[in-house]
Design an enzyme around this catalytic site. Structure first.
Site, PDB file in Angstrom:
ATOM      1  N   THR A 125      54.456   0.640  -1.571  1.00 53.32           N
ATOM      2  CA  THR A 125      52.999   0.517  -1.622  1.00 53.32           C
ATOM      3  C   THR A 125      52.647  -0.893  -2.047  1.00 53.32           C
ATOM      4  O   THR A 125      53.283  -1.430  -2.963  1.00 53.32           O
ATOM      5  CB  THR A 125      52.310   1.515  -2.580  1.00 53.32           C
ATOM      6  OG1 THR A 125      50.965   1.057  -2.820  1.00 53.32           O
ATOM      7  CG2 THR A 125      52.982   1.656  -3.928  1.00 53.32           C
ATOM      8  N   ASP A 127      50.152  -1.512  -3.623  1.00 54.06           N
ATOM      9  CA  ASP A 127      49.460  -1.367  -4.916  1.00 54.06           C
ATOM     10  C   ASP A 127      50.400  -1.478  -6.120  1.00 54.06           C
ATOM     11  O   ASP A 127      49.949  -1.689  -7.243  1.00 54.06           O
ATOM     12  CB  ASP A 127      48.743  -0.014  -4.991  1.00 54.06           C
ATOM     13  CG  ASP A 127      47.583   0.092  -4.020  1.00 54.06           C
ATOM     14  OD1 ASP A 127      47.311  -0.911  -3.323  1.00 54.06           O
ATOM     15  OD2 ASP A 127      46.951   1.151  -3.954  1.00 54.06           O
ATOM     16  N   GLY A 170      43.530  -1.851  -4.144  1.00 53.74           N
ATOM     17  CA  GLY A 170      43.940  -1.321  -5.448  1.00 53.74           C
ATOM     18  C   GLY A 170      43.002  -0.194  -5.796  1.00 53.74           C
ATOM     19  O   GLY A 170      41.914  -0.415  -6.330  1.00 53.74           O
TER      20      GLY A 170
END
Ligand code: F6P
Length: 342
Positions: A125, A127, A170
């Site tokens: 990911t 993020d 995010g």
């Protein structure tokens, strides 16, 4: 041995590097055969497959995206979803499955492992919010893209004496904003974990102008004001994992700053640019190592695990550990950055 491979959830630079490493080591060292499942969990659900051989994975190391394609399909939300996956794996003669994904894809992998499917997870990911691993690949690329944008925005902001608000991805975690904001010399970084005070943000804006510079404010798409509302949504519609589509906090913020400070404020939403294109060297290296260790776990017959980076080592952790909770920016880590605000 036949091994299935799939990539699920939002795409992320480095996915192809994982696929290549899995297949190269699997074929060369163990003589395994591979079935590529297309479009995340939709692949084994609907038997969408493609060949994965040494030949088909040639040349994909630096390519962004995923040759297997991706989707946010959740088999647990579909009628006979799990049974259909089990039937198709057995029809394809697949003995083990490598699932490359984030919290949602690996959440499904965890449940399937509990039901007896031989699954190994690979965390991905941009993020960087998976708790079982220090880093996920894709994050370094996303941060590098954001920093390049911020570097460019400084000069135009200063020429026009404007505020530039940069909205980055995010959803729940502010890692991209924090790393990019620190590396890019932002006047403030606003993240989902720690609600911001708009008066304080305006104070930082004024002080950056007073020093003769133009402020760049980096904001995560999931950031929230301390007073006056929750996350800013683009749409109320949810995906198969219950996520709403975020977006718009940058606009809200720019409007508010302009109104309160009288300084012209513009917004730049980096969006999917952060997920596209070629992975950085670090992400290629991490993704490749994750791939090598994932196929090694299959060879060792260790399932229900996820490969993870702990310091400089690649280790195996129970899938549940990787997906149980999100890794968020702590108060201490955020406080560290505050010395640069304003
Ligand atoms: O989870 C990765 C991520 O890029 C998040 O930062 C973002 O909120 C989400 O995916 C966007 O998803 P989509 O591309 O499906 O809109």
């Amino acid at each position: 041995m036949r091994v299935g491979v799939l990539t699920g959830g939002g795409d992320c630079p480095g996915l192809n590097a994982v696929i290549r490493a899995v297949v190269r080591k699997g074929v060369q060292e163990y003589g395994y055969e591979f079935v590529g499942y297309r479009e995340g969990w939709r692949g084994p659900l609907e038997n969408l497959t493609m060949d994965l051989t040494r030949e088909t994975v040639r040349g994909i190391l630096p390519r962004g995206g995923t040759i297997l394609k991706s989707s946010r399909t959740n088999p647990f939300k579909l009628e006979r979803g799990v049974e259909r996956i089990e039937e198709n794996l057995s029809k394809d003669g697949v003995d083990a499955l490598i699932a490359i994904g984030g919290e949602d894809t690996l959440g499904v992998a965890t449940k399937l492992a509990d039901l007896g499917v031989n699954v190994v997870g690979v965390p991905k990911t941009i993020d960087n919010d998976l708790s079982g691993t220090d880093f996920t690949f894709g994050f370094d690329t996303a941060v590098s893209i954001a920093v390049e944008a911020i570097d460019r925005l400084h000069t135009t902001a200063e020429s026009h004496q404007r505020v530039l608000v940069v909205e980055v991805m995010g959803r729940h975690a502010g890692w991209i904003a924090l790393h990019a904001g620190i590396a890019g010399g932002a006047a403030a970084v606003l993240i989902p974990e720690h609600p911001f005070d708009i008066d304080e943000v305006c104070g930082w804006v004024q002080s950056r102008f007073a020093d003769g510079f133009a402020p760049i404010i980096v904001v995560s798409e999931g950031a929230v004001p301390a007073v006056g509302g929750g996350m800013t949504l683009q749409s109320l519609e949810t995906d198969a994992f219950g996520h709403v589509r975020l977006g718009g906090i940058g606009d809200r913020l720019a409007e508010e700053i302009e109104e309160r400070t009288g300084k012209e404020s513009r917004v730049v939403v980096l969006g999917h640019v952060q997920r596209g294109g070629t992975p950085t060297v670090y992400d290629r290296w991490l993704a490749t190592r994750f791939g090598l260790h994932a196929i090694q776990a299959v060879a060792d017959g260790e399932f229900g695990v996820m490969v993870a980076q702990h310091g400089t080592q690649i280790v195996r952790v129970p899938l549940l550990e990787g997906t149980r909770e999100l890794k968020l920016v702590s108060r201490e880590e955020y406080e560290e950055a505050r010395v640069f605000f304003g």
